[in-house]
Design a protein around this motif. Structure first.
Motif, PDB file in Angstrom:
ATOM      1  N   ARG A 382      12.803  43.850 -24.041  1.00 49.63           N
ATOM      2  CA  ARG A 382      11.987  44.634 -23.112  1.00 49.63           C
ATOM      3  C   ARG A 382      11.722  43.705 -21.925  1.00 49.63           C
ATOM      4  NH1 ARG A 382      11.283  50.035 -23.302  1.00 49.63           N
ATOM      5  NH2 ARG A 382      12.139  50.559 -25.324  1.00 49.63           N
ATOM      6  N   ASN A 384       9.708  42.364 -18.904  1.00 48.41           N
ATOM      7  CA  ASN A 384       8.359  42.331 -18.331  1.00 48.41           C
ATOM      8  C   ASN A 384       8.318  41.337 -17.182  1.00 48.41           C
ATOM      9  OD1 ASN A 384       6.758  43.944 -20.208  1.00 48.41           O
ATOM     10  ND2 ASN A 384       7.637  42.506 -21.666  1.00 48.41           N
ATOM     11  N   GLU A 405      11.106  53.118 -19.378  1.00 48.25           N
ATOM     12  CA  GLU A 405       9.953  52.206 -19.337  1.00 48.25           C
ATOM     13  C   GLU A 405       8.907  52.700 -20.323  1.00 48.25           C
ATOM     14  OE1 GLU A 405       7.672  52.372 -15.764  1.00 48.25           O
ATOM     15  OE2 GLU A 405       6.641  50.490 -16.173  1.00 48.25           O
ATOM     16  N   ASP A 408       5.700  48.436 -23.326  1.00 45.70           N
ATOM     17  CA  ASP A 408       6.229  47.078 -23.591  1.00 45.70           C
ATOM     18  C   ASP A 408       7.136  46.571 -22.477  1.00 45.70           C
ATOM     19  OD1 ASP A 408       4.957  47.101 -26.022  1.00 45.70           O
ATOM     20  OD2 ASP A 408       6.685  48.037 -27.028  1.00 45.70           O
ATOM     21  N   GLY A 409       7.471  47.420 -21.516  1.00 49.43           N
ATOM     22  CA  GLY A 409       8.332  46.962 -20.416  1.00 49.43           C
ATOM     23  C   GLY A 409       9.533  47.876 -20.233  1.00 49.43           C
TER      24      GLY A 409
END
Ligand code: GLC
Length: 446
Positions: A382, A384, A405, A408-409
């Motif tokens: 994920r 970020n 999305e 968590d990203g």
């Protein structure tokens, strides 16, 4: 987002804080007010990203690396006599500049004089005229090199070794003080020649500020007085980018060698210098195995995603030439770099922290490039740390990449892409990314 480093730290602290394999040389250099360039003066160097380093000199005649004179304890006159055989007739430094262009480099750093003392230019400051103008070649290779760089649009860099094995005073600077001081005088005169003879260089790259093969580049600053030396340099070349290996802290940090790179983004200006071949020596050795393309690309990606520059060393043979195999590999690496050029040149490392062996990022304004080294592992990630929303995700040739999305990203679906060493995906954000720069002084060893 990349972390900002504290103002003062040791190399060991840096490594542990960034979980980094980076090992900066010559830490604890003298601090001199007004000598260090600011970010605006480093901008071209940071954008340039890729350089080509050239180790070539009398030692190339022997083919056993640039340390042959010292390692093999070659008798003084035997080594000096090599200059009468140093005559690379069918060679032009344009070939080096063409090779640098093939590599995708924007700057070149030539070893103008290594620890053996042989200068590759017409150097009145050379002790006992040990230079290429007084060799069989009768040529000024630094001038030729500089002209070729300018002709091919390459920034000009000179490597220079303050120390010189020819002086017994080098090995015993306190006992043989007068002799050691002759070496120091030679250093000041030769550096002055280099920064004045051919117009100001863009880069000055010192190596070998230690004495008697003890300590580091910074432990002998009582002898070399790198503040004086570099003030003189600045008076002629105010904007030259200078490395830290003269005993003064310098404008950027150096990580030397072929060790794999891991860990977080490094928020000080830095360059990794390493060999395109095995790295057993920097000067020419016959049959030195060339690294495979996959390794070369991964290393390049790992450096730029951690905000560094990469300086690839090549070792021409005694006639100044490279083998066909080396040429071929340089072209392969260069064509990868050029093909992905928009994700390399003019970018900065980040803003997302790299995951070792899986992916890293580079960015320019509101564009972030994902460099994916392991597609299978990447699929589980994920993403970020982006400073804005992703508006689109595409390959460099414009194919859409699906993404989603959640809390968590971001997740990107690259299953449609061919597995390559580095798959690049271009993200357009709704916000600009800012580079993180830390002003750090590395106070000591480790
Ligand atoms: C080391 C080696 C030297 C080489 C240099 C390149 O200091 O001793 O031979 O020129 O690395 O960074």
């Amino acid at each position: 987002m990349p972390i900002t480093l504290p103002r003062e730290m040791t190399g060991a602290e840096l490594q542990s804080m960034l979980k980094s394999s980076v090992n900066f040389k010559s830490l604890g250099g003298m601090r001199v007010p007004g000598l260090k360039l600011g970010e605006e003066d480093l901008a071209w160097w940071r954008s340039a990203k890729v350089g080509m380093f050239i180790h070539w000199g009398l030692y190339s005649l022997l083919g056993r690396g640039e340390w042959a004179r010292f390692n093999e304890k070659l008798p003084y006159h035997e080594y000096e006599a090599l200059k009468d055989a140093f005559d690379p007739r069918d060679f032009s430094t344009d070939e080096w500049a063409e090779t640098a262009r093939d590599l995708g480099a924007n700057y070149m750093v030539m070893v103008t004089r290594h620890h053996d003392g042989f200068a590759l230019w017409n150097s009145p400051g050379s002790y006992l005229n040990f230079d290429s103008a007084h060799s069989a070649a009768g040529r000024d290779f630094v001038k030729e090199f500089t002209d070729s760089c300018r002709k091919y649009g390459m920034r000009v860099g000179y490597y220079y070794s303050p120390m010189d094995w020819r002086f017994p005073g080098y090995f015993d600077p306190k006992g043989l003080k007068d002799n050691a001081l002759k070496m120091k005088t030679q250093c000041y005169r030769q550096v002055e020649e280099l920064v004045t003879n051919y117009g100001a260089p863009d880069i000055l790259w010192y190596d070998g500020g230690w004495l008697a093969h003890k300590g580091s580049d910074t432990s002998s600053s009582w002898f070399w007085e790198p503040d004086k030396l570099n003030k003189m340099v600045r008076s002629h070349a105010p904007k030259a980018v200078i490395n830290p290996r003269s005993g003064w802290e310098g404008d950027f940090y150096c990580d030397e060698g072929s060790k794999e790179l891991s860990g977080k983004i490094i928020t000080v200006p830095w360059e990794k210098n390493l060999c395109l071949c095995s790295g057993a020596s920097w000067g020419w050795m016959e049959n030195d195995p060339v690294r495979d393309l996959d390794w070369l690309i991964r290393m390049t990606v790992n450096v730029i995603c951690r905000d560094g520059n990469i300086l690839w060393n090549i070792a021409p043979d005694k006639s100044g030439k490279l083998s066909d195999e080396i040429h071929a590999r340089i072209r392969e690496l260069g064509s990868w770099i050029r093909q992905n050029g928009e994700a390399v040149y003019g970018t900065r490392g980040g803003p997302v922290e790299p995951v070792d062996g899986v992916f890293g990022t580079t960015f320019r304004e509101n564009i972030v490039y994902l460099h994916i080294l392991d597609a299978a592992e990447f699929a589980k990630q994920r993403i970020n740390g982006l400073p804005g929303k992703v508006l689109s995700a595409r390959t460099l040739d414009g194919n859409e990449i699906a993404f989603s999305e959640n809390d968590d990203g971001y997740c990107f679906d690259i299953s449609c892409l061919l597995p390559e060493t580095d798959v690049v995906v271009k993200l357009t954000l709704d916000a600009r990314v800012k580079a993180t720069v830390s002003e750090v002084y590395f106070s000591g060893k480790g």
